[in-house]
Enzyme design. Structure first.
Site, PDB file in Angstrom:
ATOM      1  N   HIS A   1      27.474  29.398 -47.135  1.00 50.89           N
ATOM      2  CA  HIS A   1      28.847  29.447 -47.623  1.00 50.89           C
ATOM      3  C   HIS A   1      29.722  28.666 -46.643  1.00 50.89           C
ATOM      4  CE1 HIS A   1      27.271  32.555 -50.151  1.00 50.89           C
ATOM      5  NE2 HIS A   1      28.458  32.998 -50.553  1.00 50.89           N
TER       6      HIS A   1
ATOM      7  N   ASP B   1      30.010  37.139 -57.515  1.00 49.31           N
ATOM      8  CA  ASP B   1      29.929  38.606 -57.543  1.00 49.31           C
ATOM      9  C   ASP B   1      30.534  39.078 -58.863  1.00 49.31           C
ATOM     10  OD1 ASP B   1      29.161  39.322 -54.553  1.00 49.31           O
ATOM     11  OD2 ASP B   1      30.726  37.799 -54.451  1.00 49.31           O
TER      12      ASP B   1
ATOM     13  N   GLU C   1      35.258  27.756 -48.374  1.00 51.77           N
ATOM     14  CA  GLU C   1      35.868  28.624 -49.389  1.00 51.77           C
ATOM     15  C   GLU C   1      37.261  28.975 -48.885  1.00 51.77           C
ATOM     16  OE1 GLU C   1      35.143  32.947 -51.606  1.00 51.77           O
ATOM     17  OE2 GLU C   1      34.045  32.485 -49.780  1.00 51.77           O
TER      18      GLU C   1
END
Length: 334
Positions: free
Chosen positions: A194, A276, A197
């Protein structure tokens, strides 16, 4: 357009299995395991899903994971997600899991893996959906904990295709885990992370250069660095973008402000994913529909999201060819 999306073959590369825990299942597991949760019904849980940023989501995400105790729990969680994949015509999925979220509570690594792998095998046999598992290190924990987790994974090496990096991006840059990722590569794992973001575009560059990742999860802040965008296009580095997640967590204030379609049209390899989905209000079809309705994308552009994901996936060459064939057949039939 939604009819086209419903039938479109899909590949999901950015899904946290713990983040697919729907409120109804959370309550069922809490009751089964005698776990107290601070909500009296599923509607109250959904009402708490009003996030202002990544951390406000993570706080409730880790709270929800407390109900996962046994092999059966992890099986039920994964099987429920695979049924959603079937409903949304997801033919291949690569799932993140966060072992430290569970081992720190005294749940064994083996318990987690036994439940996950049983459901994934059943999904391949009964639903025809192929899958891979990606072990994610929690970046808010220290390097020693990540190394310990990598050691715990050794007996399950054949079941885990890659390692990744998730959780709080701010204050935890890629270089914090440089040695762990180097060891993982030495052991034969692929790597993802990740980056970009909530954190700066430099995290994307550092993930590529320091962690040697195969693809970037999220990566939407790349637009702040035109040279980085050029590099992503030239090297065809895939971004696993999560549109509904990005708007729910205020990375973008609205879907119309999102960069995903502009990046696609520039030639960046981007895909659509649900991240999610239990917390962010949508699985794959919902994410595709949100993008399509906000940007008036063509059928070919929507299909390109899947084609990009197939190319960036960690499945076999033969499976990639099969997935491309399925996609082309569908597009030609429309």
């Amino acid at each position: 357009m939604y009819q086209f999306i419903a039938g479109l073959p899909k590949v999901e590369l950015h899904l946290h299995i713990e983040g697919s825990l729907e409120p109804e299942l959370m309550f069922e597991l809490a009751q089964r395991n005698g776990i107290d949760i601070p909500f009296s019904n599923p509607e109250e849980v959904r009402g708490a899903y009003d996030f202002s940023n990544l951390q406000s989501f993570l706080d409730i995400y880790y709270q929800g994971a407390q109900v996962l105790i046994s092999k059966r729990d992890f099986y039920d969680l994964t099987w429920a997600y695979m049924l959603r994949c079937k409903a949304d015509n997801v033919l291949h999925t690569e799932l993140f899991f966060d072992p430290q979220t569970h081992t720190d509570r005294g749940i064994s690594f083996d318990t987690v893996m036994e439940g996950l792998t049983q459901a994934l095998l059943q999904a391949e046999l009964e639903l025809g959906i192929t899958s891979q598992l990606i072990l994610c290190f929690l970046r808010h924990l220290d390097e020693a904990s990540a190394f310990e987790t990598l050691q715990q994974a050794k007996p399950w090496k054949q079941e885990i295709v890659a390692v990744g990096l998730d959780s709080s991006e701010i204050g935890h840059p890629p270089e914090k885990f440089a040695r762990v990722f180097a060891e993982a590569v030495k052991q034969g794992y692929l790597t993802v992370a990740h980056a970009g973001e909530e954190g700066p575009s430099s995290n994307i560059t550092d993930a590529l250069d320091i962690l040697k990742v195969s693809r970037i999860d999220h990566g939407v802040r790349c637009v702040d660095d035109p040279q980085l965008v050029s590099r992503l296009i030239e090297q065809q580095i895939h971004l696993t973008v999560c549109p509904l997640s990005n708007t729910k967590l205020k990375v973008f204030q609205s879907m119309e402000q999102h960069s995903i379609v502009d990046l696609l049209r520039q030639g960046v390899s981007v895909g659509i994913n649900s991240d999610d989905p239990a917390y962010f209000g949508g699985y794959m079809n919902d994410n595709f529909a949100a993008v399509a309705s906000s940007f008036h994308t063509s059928h070919l552009e929507l299909a390109k999201f899947t084609a990009n994901a197939i190319d960036a996936s960690f499945c076999s060459i033969a499976r990639k060819a099969e997935l491309h064939q399925n996609l082309q057949h569908y597009v030609d039939s429309q």
